[in-house]
Design a protein around this motif. Structure first.
Motif, PDB file in Angstrom:
ATOM      1  N   SER A 107      -1.903 -10.351   5.391  1.00 26.63           N
ATOM      2  CA  SER A 107      -1.408  -9.560   6.524  1.00 26.63           C
ATOM      3  C   SER A 107      -2.453  -9.507   7.634  1.00 26.63           C
ATOM      4  O   SER A 107      -3.646  -9.736   7.378  1.00 26.63           O
ATOM      5  CB  SER A 107      -1.124  -8.145   6.003  1.00 26.63           C
ATOM      6  OG  SER A 107      -1.207  -7.186   7.021  1.00 26.63           O
ATOM      7  N   ILE A 108      -1.989  -9.157   8.843  1.00 25.06           N
ATOM      8  CA  ILE A 108      -2.947  -8.865   9.918  1.00 25.06           C
ATOM      9  C   ILE A 108      -3.867  -7.714   9.497  1.00 25.06           C
ATOM     10  O   ILE A 108      -4.921  -7.527  10.082  1.00 25.06           O
ATOM     11  CB  ILE A 108      -2.233  -8.503  11.242  1.00 25.06           C
ATOM     12  CG1 ILE A 108      -1.180  -7.393  11.034  1.00 25.06           C
ATOM     13  CG2 ILE A 108      -1.606  -9.734  11.864  1.00 25.06           C
ATOM     14  CD1 ILE A 108      -0.570  -6.854  12.337  1.00 25.06           C
ATOM     15  N   PHE A 163       0.970 -12.233   7.364  1.00 25.18           N
ATOM     16  CA  PHE A 163       2.134 -11.805   8.142  1.00 25.18           C
ATOM     17  C   PHE A 163       1.743 -10.752   9.163  1.00 25.18           C
ATOM     18  O   PHE A 163       0.945  -9.859   8.875  1.00 25.18           O
ATOM     19  CB  PHE A 163       3.212 -11.209   7.236  1.00 25.18           C
ATOM     20  CG  PHE A 163       4.166 -12.217   6.661  1.00 25.18           C
ATOM     21  CD1 PHE A 163       4.768 -13.179   7.474  1.00 25.18           C
ATOM     22  CD2 PHE A 163       4.499 -12.185   5.317  1.00 25.18           C
ATOM     23  CE1 PHE A 163       5.655 -14.097   6.941  1.00 25.18           C
ATOM     24  CE2 PHE A 163       5.397 -13.103   4.780  1.00 25.18           C
ATOM     25  CZ  PHE A 163       5.966 -14.061   5.603  1.00 25.18           C
ATOM     26  N   PRO A 164       2.363 -10.833  10.338  1.00 23.64           N
ATOM     27  CA  PRO A 164       2.283  -9.718  11.284  1.00 23.64           C
ATOM     28  C   PRO A 164       3.345  -8.689  10.899  1.00 23.64           C
ATOM     29  O   PRO A 164       3.935  -8.788   9.816  1.00 23.64           O
ATOM     30  CB  PRO A 164       2.620 -10.400  12.613  1.00 23.64           C
ATOM     31  CG  PRO A 164       3.571 -11.491  12.241  1.00 23.64           C
ATOM     32  CD  PRO A 164       3.176 -11.934  10.846  1.00 23.64           C
ATOM     33  N   GLY A 167       4.626   1.089   6.304  1.00 23.78           N
ATOM     34  CA  GLY A 167       3.736   0.225   7.081  1.00 23.78           C
ATOM     35  C   GLY A 167       3.357   0.861   8.412  1.00 23.78           C
ATOM     36  O   GLY A 167       3.922   1.884   8.814  1.00 23.78           O
ATOM     37  N   THR A 168       2.407   0.232   9.098  1.00 27.18           N
ATOM     38  CA  THR A 168       1.967   0.695  10.413  1.00 27.18           C
ATOM     39  C   THR A 168       2.851   0.107  11.508  1.00 27.18           C
ATOM     40  O   THR A 168       3.074   0.720  12.548  1.00 27.18           O
ATOM     41  CB  THR A 168       0.494   0.280  10.626  1.00 27.18           C
ATOM     42  OG1 THR A 168      -0.265   0.865   9.558  1.00 27.18           O
ATOM     43  CG2 THR A 168      -0.048   0.750  11.961  1.00 27.18           C
ATOM     44  N   TRP A 208      -6.625  -3.315  14.024  1.00 28.97           N
ATOM     45  CA  TRP A 208      -6.021  -4.639  13.824  1.00 28.97           C
ATOM     46  C   TRP A 208      -6.069  -5.459  15.114  1.00 28.97           C
ATOM     47  O   TRP A 208      -6.188  -4.896  16.210  1.00 28.97           O
ATOM     48  CB  TRP A 208      -4.558  -4.489  13.376  1.00 28.97           C
ATOM     49  CG  TRP A 208      -4.396  -3.979  11.974  1.00 28.97           C
ATOM     50  CD1 TRP A 208      -5.396  -3.723  11.070  1.00 28.97           C
ATOM     51  CD2 TRP A 208      -3.167  -3.647  11.320  1.00 28.97           C
ATOM     52  NE1 TRP A 208      -4.847  -3.254   9.878  1.00 28.97           N
ATOM     53  CE2 TRP A 208      -3.492  -3.203  10.012  1.00 28.97           C
ATOM     54  CE3 TRP A 208      -1.828  -3.691  11.690  1.00 28.97           C
ATOM     55  CZ2 TRP A 208      -2.525  -2.810   9.101  1.00 28.97           C
ATOM     56  CZ3 TRP A 208      -0.858  -3.294  10.775  1.00 28.97           C
ATOM     57  CH2 TRP A 208      -1.203  -2.868   9.496  1.00 28.97           C
TER      58      TRP A 208
HETATM   59  C1  AKB Z   1       2.070  -2.887   7.590  1.00 30.82           C
HETATM   60  O1  AKB Z   1       2.247  -2.395   8.720  1.00 30.82           O
HETATM   61  O2  AKB Z   1       1.417  -2.351   6.693  1.00 30.82           O
HETATM   62  C2  AKB Z   1       2.651  -4.254   7.325  1.00 30.82           C
HETATM   63  C3  AKB Z   1       1.662  -5.329   7.633  1.00 30.82           C
HETATM   64  C4  AKB Z   1       1.406  -5.725   9.022  1.00 30.82           C
HETATM   65  O3  AKB Z   1       1.066  -5.846   6.740  1.00 30.82           O
HETATM   66  N1  AKB Z   1       3.850  -4.427   8.084  1.00 30.82           N
END
Ligand code: AKB
Length: 312
Positions: A113-114, A165-166, A178-179, A275
């Motif tokens: 992930s990002i 992944f974004p 998620g964020t 991020w």
């Molecule tokens: C999150 O927000 O935790 C995920 C992610 C970007 O890995 N969607």
């Protein structure tokens, strides 16, 4: 890929990935597993807690799997609320999935992930190979996971592959914890309420991608010629980078009365601030031909059209 086992199959990615894989490889060739069961599941399904390595092994063996797609994980905001549980689930589940893949000689996919980046990472056009000092438990899990996947390839020859992944946007299964979830919630509330209160501050850029592009990326990476992969794991991928007022403006083009205001959640804002704004995706393009079809305008039009039908 002929017989594929998927963990976390009822989650945001899993619920759509299983459908796509069954469409390509055949319904009976994809085993969906998750810690919970729905009343109406189609196709092969088994209940699996990914921290139970023996059951994971037995299910993969009995199914005759040749591929493991390990999706079960806690997302960033939930992991921050319960870091020890997140470590045990995210790392325990991943280790079990890698071990089963080593023992049964399975091809292996898991998403990073990002979130694997941190405040000291270059924020714009973030390189494929760069500083990774995340400040969240989720990020720590993701960096460790990226390294473990490389290790299982180098040390044991397991054919591990993965992407960073974004935020993923889709109208089928909402994300949880998620964020980047605001970029999905906003569509539901735009249709149902005509307004949305964003927990992410105006001006906070994050990378995003529409689910159909994300699913195609998984299939393309797994089908790619192994000899062409230099990185194998943790490829930067993205389709767009936007901040809350930009997605709101795009929705307004379709729903002129839509309004957005802000009530910032400090926990998720701090995660978003740590991020990148936008990733460099050259390695994924060069090594396995990564491409996308949806930008912000196309995604917004499709989301609103599909969600309106769903919410009718
Ligand atoms: C999150 O927000 O935790 C995920 C992610 C970007 O890995 N969607």
């Amino acid at each position: 890929m002929e017989k594929i086992m998927v963990t976390g199959a009822l989650g945001q990615i899993g619920s759509e990935l299983v459908e796509k894989l069954r469409g390509i490889y055949g319904e009976d060739n994809v085993l969906a597993t998750d810690i919970r069961k729905l009343d109406h599941t189609k196709g092969p399904f088994e209940v699996l807690d990914v921290t139970d390595g023996q059951r994971m092994h037995d299910l993969a063996k009995d199914f005759g799997a040749d591929t493991m797609m390990h999706l079960a994980a806690l997302l960033s905001a939930t992991a921050e609320r319960n870091p020890l549980f997140a470590w045990n689930l995210n790392m325990g589940g991943l280790m079990n999935a890698l071990e089963v893949s080593r023992e049964l000689n399975l091809q292996f996919f898991t998403p990073s992930s990002i979130g694997a980046f941190g405040p000291s990472t270059p924020k714009d056009n973030t390189p494929q190979d760069t500083l990774q000092r995340p400040t969240t438990m989720y990020g720590v899990n993701k960096v460790a996971g990226e390294l473990l996947c490389d290790y299982y390839f180098d040390r044991f020859g397991v054919d591990t592959r993965g992407v960073r992944f974004p935020g993923l946007v889709s109208y089928v299964t909402p994300p949880g914890g998620g964020t980047t979830d605001y970029a999905v919630e906003i569509f539901y509330e735009a249709i149902e309420q005509g307004k949305y209160t964003s927990y992410i501050k105006e001006g906070t850029y994050m990378d995003m991608m529409y689910m159909p592009d994300a699913l195609q990326a998984i299939v393309d990476l797994m089908e790619a010629d192994s000899k062409k992969l230099i990185h194998r794991n943790a490829f930067n991928i993205t389709a767009m980078s936007f901040e809350p007022s930009q997605i709101a403006a795009e929705i307004k083009k379709h729903l002129p009365h839509f309004r957005m205001d802000y009530m910032v959640d400090p926990v998720r804002q701090a995660i978003a601030d740590s991020w990148p704004n936008s990733l460099n995706i050259e390695a994924a393009k060069t090594e396995w031909g990564f491409q996308t079809e949806y930008d912000l305008a196309r995604m917004t039009a499709d989301m609103l059209e599909k969600l309106k039908l769903k919410l009718q």
